[in-house]
Design a protein around this motif. Structure first.
Motif, short mmCIF file in Angstrom:
data_model
loop_
_atom_site.label_atom_id
_atom_site.label_comp_id
_atom_site.label_asym_id
_atom_site.label_seq_id
_atom_site.Cartn_x
_atom_site.Cartn_y
_atom_site.Cartn_z
N HIS A 187 0.82 -1.21 0.00
CA HIS A 187 0.00 0.00 0.00
C HIS A 187 0.85 1.26 0.00
O HIS A 187 0.44 2.28 -0.55
CB HIS A 187 -0.94 -0.02 1.21
CG HIS A 187 -2.11 -0.92 1.03
ND1 HIS A 187 -3.30 -0.79 1.72
CD2 HIS A 187 -2.30 -1.99 0.20
CE1 HIS A 187 -4.15 -1.72 1.33
NE2 HIS A 187 -3.56 -2.47 0.43
N THR A 231 -4.34 1.82 6.36
CA THR A 231 -4.17 0.38 6.38
C THR A 231 -3.43 -0.06 7.64
O THR A 231 -3.79 -1.05 8.29
CB THR A 231 -3.39 -0.09 5.14
OG1 THR A 231 -4.03 0.39 3.96
CG2 THR A 231 -3.30 -1.61 5.09
N ARG A 248 -9.59 -0.25 3.50
CA ARG A 248 -8.18 -0.38 3.85
C ARG A 248 -7.99 -0.74 5.33
O ARG A 248 -7.14 -1.55 5.68
CB ARG A 248 -7.42 0.91 3.50
CG ARG A 248 -7.02 1.01 2.02
CD ARG A 248 -6.38 2.34 1.71
NE ARG A 248 -7.39 3.38 1.50
CZ ARG A 248 -7.21 4.67 1.77
NH1 ARG A 248 -6.07 5.08 2.30
NH2 ARG A 248 -8.16 5.54 1.53
#
Length: 214
Positions: free
Chosen positions: A30, A42, A116
């Motif tokens: 990510h 995340t 996320r």
């Protein structure tokens, strides 16, 4: 809890955080795809999952989980399948012609913050190796003569802060390579690389044995 015990736990938590795993892979993925700021969402999910398995181990539920072969295999299977699914989705992520992200400079579909966070949470919360490690390591830093809850809160805050910093470090290192992934072909290779790793980690979880070290 003595200062020596706490410092020893800091060292152990640092080793746990730095050791490559699904959380590190997700943070790098990510970070490279969306940039550090968006990867932070995340990572918050990762920390929520980490705290869950920490308190599961601290409450003794982790020991019961390891004592039940059925429960352990259920958690292991869910975790493994989720990582394989996550890797498959990463492998197939589109690199279309959407507007470029101002931070990352990449053309990639950006999941919602909620998705996320959930991805990060499930990645850690369904990791049986994390539960095994917590159950094996955590009791060594708990003093029976002192109240349990304050000790757990101190240790949880410590491991969460360390893991938060390390995962952001992984995301930052990955994001620093964004200049090499500015075309669709490079982004596609990156997605397949991280997707393949996540699927490999998920597959490896099937071979984790109950009571084995992490």
């Amino acid at each position: 809890m003595s200062l020596t015990t706490w410092i020893t736990f800091i060292i152990a938590a640092l080793i746990i955080a730095v050791s490559p795993g699904s959380g590190a892979v997700l943070s790098m993925s990510h970070g490279l795809s969306y940039g550090v700021k968006k990867a932070s969402v995340t990572i918050l999910g990762l920390e929520a999952g980490l705290l869950l398995i920490f308190f599961i181990a601290g409450a003794g539920v982790g020991s019961l989980l390891l004592a039940s072969e059925l429960a352990f295999n259920l958690v292991k299977t869910v975790g493994a399948l989720y990582l394989i699914y996550l890797g498959f989705c990463q492998w197939r992520t589109r690199t279309g012609v959407a507007a470029q992200d101002a931070e990352s400079g990449l053309k990639a579909d950006l999941p919602s913050p909620q998705k996320r966070v959930l991805t990060g949470f499930l990645t850690n919360a369904t990791n049986p190796k994390g539960i095994i490690f917590m159950v094996a390591v955590l009791p060594q830093f708990i003093t029976g003569e002192a109240p349990l809850l304050p000790q757990l809160l101190i240790l949880a805050s410590t491991i969460c802060a360390i893991d938060l910093a390390v995962m952001h470090g992984y995301a930052f290192l990955a994001s620093s390579m964004q200049r090499f992934f500015r075309d669709a072909r490079a982004v596609k290779k990156q997605n397949r690389f991280f997707g393949g790793i996540l699927m490999a980690v998920g597959t490896a979880l099937f071979f984790v044995k109950r009571g084995a070290p992490a």
